[in-house]
Write a protein that holds these residues in place. Structure first.
Motif, PDB file in Angstrom:
ATOM      1  N   THR A   1      -3.876   4.483  -6.673  1.00 47.80           N
ATOM      2  CA  THR A   1      -3.176   4.635  -7.945  1.00 47.80           C
ATOM      3  C   THR A   1      -3.934   5.468  -8.958  1.00 47.80           C
ATOM      4  O   THR A   1      -3.445   5.685 -10.067  1.00 47.80           O
ATOM      5  CB  THR A   1      -2.877   3.252  -8.561  1.00 47.80           C
ATOM      6  OG1 THR A   1      -4.098   2.512  -8.679  1.00 47.80           O
ATOM      7  CG2 THR A   1      -1.908   2.481  -7.687  1.00 47.80           C
ATOM      8  N   SER A   2      -5.137   5.924  -8.619  1.00 47.81           N
ATOM      9  CA  SER A   2      -5.899   6.753  -9.556  1.00 47.81           C
ATOM     10  C   SER A   2      -5.306   8.160  -9.571  1.00 47.81           C
ATOM     11  O   SER A   2      -4.817   8.651  -8.553  1.00 47.81           O
ATOM     12  CB  SER A   2      -7.365   6.808  -9.144  1.00 47.81           C
ATOM     13  OG  SER A   2      -7.499   7.409  -7.877  1.00 47.81           O
ATOM     14  N   PRO A   3      -5.340   8.852 -10.714  1.00 51.81           N
ATOM     15  CA  PRO A   3      -4.721  10.202 -10.782  1.00 51.81           C
ATOM     16  C   PRO A   3      -5.442  11.235  -9.944  1.00 51.81           C
ATOM     17  O   PRO A   3      -4.859  12.232  -9.535  1.00 51.81           O
ATOM     18  CB  PRO A   3      -4.822  10.542 -12.274  1.00 51.81           C
ATOM     19  CG  PRO A   3      -5.899   9.677 -12.815  1.00 51.81           C
ATOM     20  CD  PRO A   3      -5.864   8.424 -12.011  1.00 51.81           C
ATOM     21  N   GLU A   4      -6.735  11.021  -9.644  1.00 50.58           N
ATOM     22  CA  GLU A   4      -7.483  12.003  -8.869  1.00 50.58           C
ATOM     23  C   GLU A   4      -7.090  11.984  -7.410  1.00 50.58           C
ATOM     24  O   GLU A   4      -7.256  12.966  -6.699  1.00 50.58           O
ATOM     25  CB  GLU A   4      -8.979  11.722  -8.990  1.00 50.58           C
ATOM     26  CG  GLU A   4      -9.497  11.863 -10.414  1.00 50.58           C
ATOM     27  CD  GLU A   4     -10.963  11.521 -10.529  1.00 50.58           C
ATOM     28  OE1 GLU A   4     -11.540  11.128  -9.490  1.00 50.58           O
ATOM     29  OE2 GLU A   4     -11.511  11.632 -11.619  1.00 50.58           O
ATOM     30  N   GLN A   5      -6.596  10.819  -6.896  1.00 51.07           N
ATOM     31  CA  GLN A   5      -6.266  10.690  -5.464  1.00 51.07           C
ATOM     32  C   GLN A   5      -5.041  11.519  -5.116  1.00 51.07           C
ATOM     33  O   GLN A   5      -4.044  11.470  -5.797  1.00 51.07           O
ATOM     34  CB  GLN A   5      -6.017   9.218  -5.110  1.00 51.07           C
ATOM     35  CG  GLN A   5      -5.772   8.971  -3.644  1.00 51.07           C
ATOM     36  CD  GLN A   5      -7.003   9.207  -2.784  1.00 51.07           C
ATOM     37  OE1 GLN A   5      -8.097   9.167  -3.302  1.00 51.07           O
ATOM     38  NE2 GLN A   5      -6.795   9.473  -1.506  1.00 51.07           N
TER      39      GLN A   5
ATOM     40  N   ILE B   1       0.826  -1.205   0.000  1.00 47.33           N
ATOM     41  CA  ILE B   1       0.000   0.000   0.000  1.00 47.33           C
ATOM     42  C   ILE B   1       0.863   1.260   0.000  1.00 47.33           C
ATOM     43  O   ILE B   1       0.577   2.230  -0.712  1.00 47.33           O
ATOM     44  CB  ILE B   1      -0.948  -0.007   1.213  1.00 47.33           C
ATOM     45  CG1 ILE B   1      -1.917  -1.200   1.115  1.00 47.33           C
ATOM     46  CG2 ILE B   1      -1.724   1.283   1.308  1.00 47.33           C
ATOM     47  CD1 ILE B   1      -2.813  -1.190  -0.086  1.00 47.33           C
ATOM     48  N   SER B   2       1.937   1.260   0.778  1.00 46.39           N
ATOM     49  CA  SER B   2       2.799   2.441   0.826  1.00 46.39           C
ATOM     50  C   SER B   2       3.499   2.680  -0.501  1.00 46.39           C
ATOM     51  O   SER B   2       3.643   3.831  -0.940  1.00 46.39           O
ATOM     52  CB  SER B   2       3.830   2.287   1.943  1.00 46.39           C
ATOM     53  OG  SER B   2       4.633   1.147   1.729  1.00 46.39           O
ATOM     54  N   SER B   3       3.929   1.612  -1.180  1.00 48.75           N
ATOM     55  CA  SER B   3       4.560   1.781  -2.492  1.00 48.75           C
ATOM     56  C   SER B   3       3.558   2.262  -3.530  1.00 48.75           C
ATOM     57  O   SER B   3       3.886   3.084  -4.397  1.00 48.75           O
ATOM     58  CB  SER B   3       5.197   0.469  -2.944  1.00 48.75           C
ATOM     59  OG  SER B   3       4.200  -0.511  -3.159  1.00 48.75           O
ATOM     60  N   ALA B   4       2.311   1.786  -3.452  1.00 50.84           N
ATOM     61  CA  ALA B   4       1.280   2.260  -4.375  1.00 50.84           C
ATOM     62  C   ALA B   4       0.958   3.726  -4.140  1.00 50.84           C
ATOM     63  O   ALA B   4       0.732   4.488  -5.084  1.00 50.84           O
ATOM     64  CB  ALA B   4       0.025   1.411  -4.222  1.00 50.84           C
ATOM     65  N   ALA B   5       0.955   4.158  -2.861  1.00 50.95           N
ATOM     66  CA  ALA B   5       0.655   5.551  -2.555  1.00 50.95           C
ATOM     67  C   ALA B   5       1.787   6.484  -2.967  1.00 50.95           C
ATOM     68  O   ALA B   5       1.546   7.625  -3.381  1.00 50.95           O
ATOM     69  CB  ALA B   5       0.387   5.704  -1.064  1.00 50.95           C
ATOM     70  N   SER B   6       3.031   6.010  -2.892  1.00 52.41           N
ATOM     71  CA  SER B   6       4.173   6.867  -3.228  1.00 52.41           C
ATOM     72  C   SER B   6       4.449   6.922  -4.724  1.00 52.41           C
ATOM     73  O   SER B   6       4.737   7.989  -5.270  1.00 52.41           O
ATOM     74  CB  SER B   6       5.420   6.381  -2.485  1.00 52.41           C
ATOM     75  OG  SER B   6       5.721   5.050  -2.859  1.00 52.41           O
ATOM     76  N   THR B   7       4.352   5.793  -5.403  1.00 55.37           N
ATOM     77  CA  THR B   7       4.685   5.745  -6.833  1.00 55.37           C
ATOM     78  C   THR B   7       3.506   6.042  -7.748  1.00 55.37           C
ATOM     79  O   THR B   7       3.711   6.451  -8.894  1.00 55.37           O
ATOM     80  CB  THR B   7       5.239   4.357  -7.191  1.00 55.37           C
ATOM     81  OG1 THR B   7       4.258   3.353  -6.880  1.00 55.37           O
ATOM     82  CG2 THR B   7       6.511   4.067  -6.408  1.00 55.37           C
ATOM     83  N   LYS B   8       2.273   5.824  -7.260  1.00 54.15           N
ATOM     84  CA  LYS B   8       1.069   5.993  -8.089  1.00 54.15           C
ATOM     85  C   LYS B   8       1.103   5.092  -9.326  1.00 54.15           C
ATOM     86  O   LYS B   8       0.540   5.405 -10.369  1.00 54.15           O
ATOM     87  CB  LYS B   8       0.916   7.453  -8.535  1.00 54.15           C
ATOM     88  CG  LYS B   8       0.755   8.445  -7.396  1.00 54.15           C
ATOM     89  CD  LYS B   8      -0.583   8.303  -6.724  1.00 54.15           C
ATOM     90  CE  LYS B   8      -0.769   9.326  -5.625  1.00 54.15           C
ATOM     91  NZ  LYS B   8      -2.058   9.168  -4.923  1.00 54.15           N
TER      92      LYS B   8
END
Length: 355
Positions: A351-355, A229-236
């Motif tokens: 991973t969505s661009p709006e987040q 989850i942390s890698s998904a939040a940082s890298t998008k």
């Protein structure tokens, strides 16, 4: 008589008999979810459980290796170029070669004349070099000695026969036939207990469960989920097509108030110790699927009462969130951090661009 004279009546009976399962074994489904396992409760798009399971197994395996072996585990793969280095090679035609020979000959003649002219001043320079200081002669002599010392070593290396190389990728094994070796490898691959992650049937639409065979020294399901989850939040970076939420489950038991309060005790002792100078704020998240026989508030109160007194309930800004998921008759419990900050552990939203 009319039924007997109708064409195709006997043929239809024969076709029906062909498709009857006489003596055929009934295919079994997936292994069901059971108490006493650890893993990940994953939500996905309805009807895409099989595709989401394959994606989840690949993702969890990659992040597990990243935690165990470090982030440099894939450095060898990154060094390999993605595209082959193609060099353009031009071939000369027989007709064009004759035309291009004339300017090449002229250039060669010019080079030879220039070399003849350069040889004359070189002879004059030799006389000047002889009159220079003796320090250069000593340095040149040292260089010649070093070259002479290095040449026999090279000759000795060349004279020796190179050692016979073993074929790459082959491992010395026992004298077994190939059929037995293949059967041994297939049995290892088919053994579910030797895999790190195995899928279990949750029994609910849009939900899958991946069991983790945790060995001594392995990271917990919470650590693997947090890394993902942390890698998904940082890298998008988009990771999956069908996976929505990835929730770790450290305790699984039967969905009853007594079993839940009994099974959650070691988990509470791990995350909410009694002797602590800094009490934590926590919240309880409850969700139930395919189960209407359990009241929501009874389970929430049972989980909240099991947490000792210095720690307090805070639904707005909790330090830790106790996730309670009920799927049919099985209860899954896990403790996570930053549940709301990480979009409720939803990979698609992170991973969505709006987040």
């Amino acid at each position: 008589m009319a039924a007997e004279n109708q064409p195709g009546s006997n043929n239809n009976k024969g076709k029906k008999r062909k498709f009857l399962p006489h003596g055929k074994p009934v295919k079994k489904g997936l292994y069901p979810l059971r108490p006493g396992v650890q893993g990940f409760f994953i939500t996905c798009d309805g009807g895409r459980e099989r595709q989401a399971t394959n994606e989840a197994l690949n993702l969890l395996e990659s992040f597990y290796e990243e935690l165990v072996h470090g982030s440099d585990s894939g450095s060898k793969c990154k060094a390999i170029p993605t595209k082959p280095v193609n060099k353009i090679i031009k071939f000369k035609d027989s007709d064009s070669s004759s035309d291009e020979d004339e300017p090449l000959l002229a250039k060669k003649e010019e080079v030879l004349e220039h070399e003849e002219e350069s040889e004359k001043p070189i002879e004059n320079k030799k006389d000047k070099v002889e009159d220079e200081s003796p320090h250069r002669e000593d340095s040149q002599a040292e260089k010649h000695e070093q070259e002479n010392d290095s040449t026999p070593v090279k000759r000795q290396c060349l004279e020796k026969d190179p050692p016979a190389r073993e074929p790459v990728g082959l491992v010395v094994t026992e004298n077994k036939p190939i059929d037995e070796l293949i059967e041994d490898e297939l049995s290892e691959l088919g053994d579910r207990n030797k895999r790190h992650f195995v899928s279990l049937d949750s029994g609910c639409n849009g939900c899958i469960f991946v069991q983790m065979h945790r060995r001594p020294g392995d990271p917990s399901p919470v650590a693997v989920a947090k890394q993902m989850i942390s890698s998904a939040a940082s890298t998008k970076k988009h990771m999956s097509r069908f996976i929505l939420r990835v929730l770790p489950a450290e305790v699984t038991c039967y969905a009853s108030e007594e079993e839940i309060s009994k099974s959650i005790k070691p988990l509470i002792e791990q995350y909410f110790p009694l002797d602590t100078s800094s009490p934590l704020k926590f919240a309880v998240l409850y969700e139930a699927r395919s189960n209407t026989g359990i009241e929501r508030m009874t389970i929430i109160n049972a989980v909240a009462k099991s947490v000792p007194q210095p720690h307090k309930v805070d639904l707005k800004n909790p330090d830790k969130t106790i996730i309670v998921q009920i799927a049919k008759t099985i209860c899954l419990i896990g403790v996570v951090e930053k549940y709301k900050e990480f979009a409720k552990y939803n990979l698609r939203q992170l991973t969505s661009p709006e987040q």
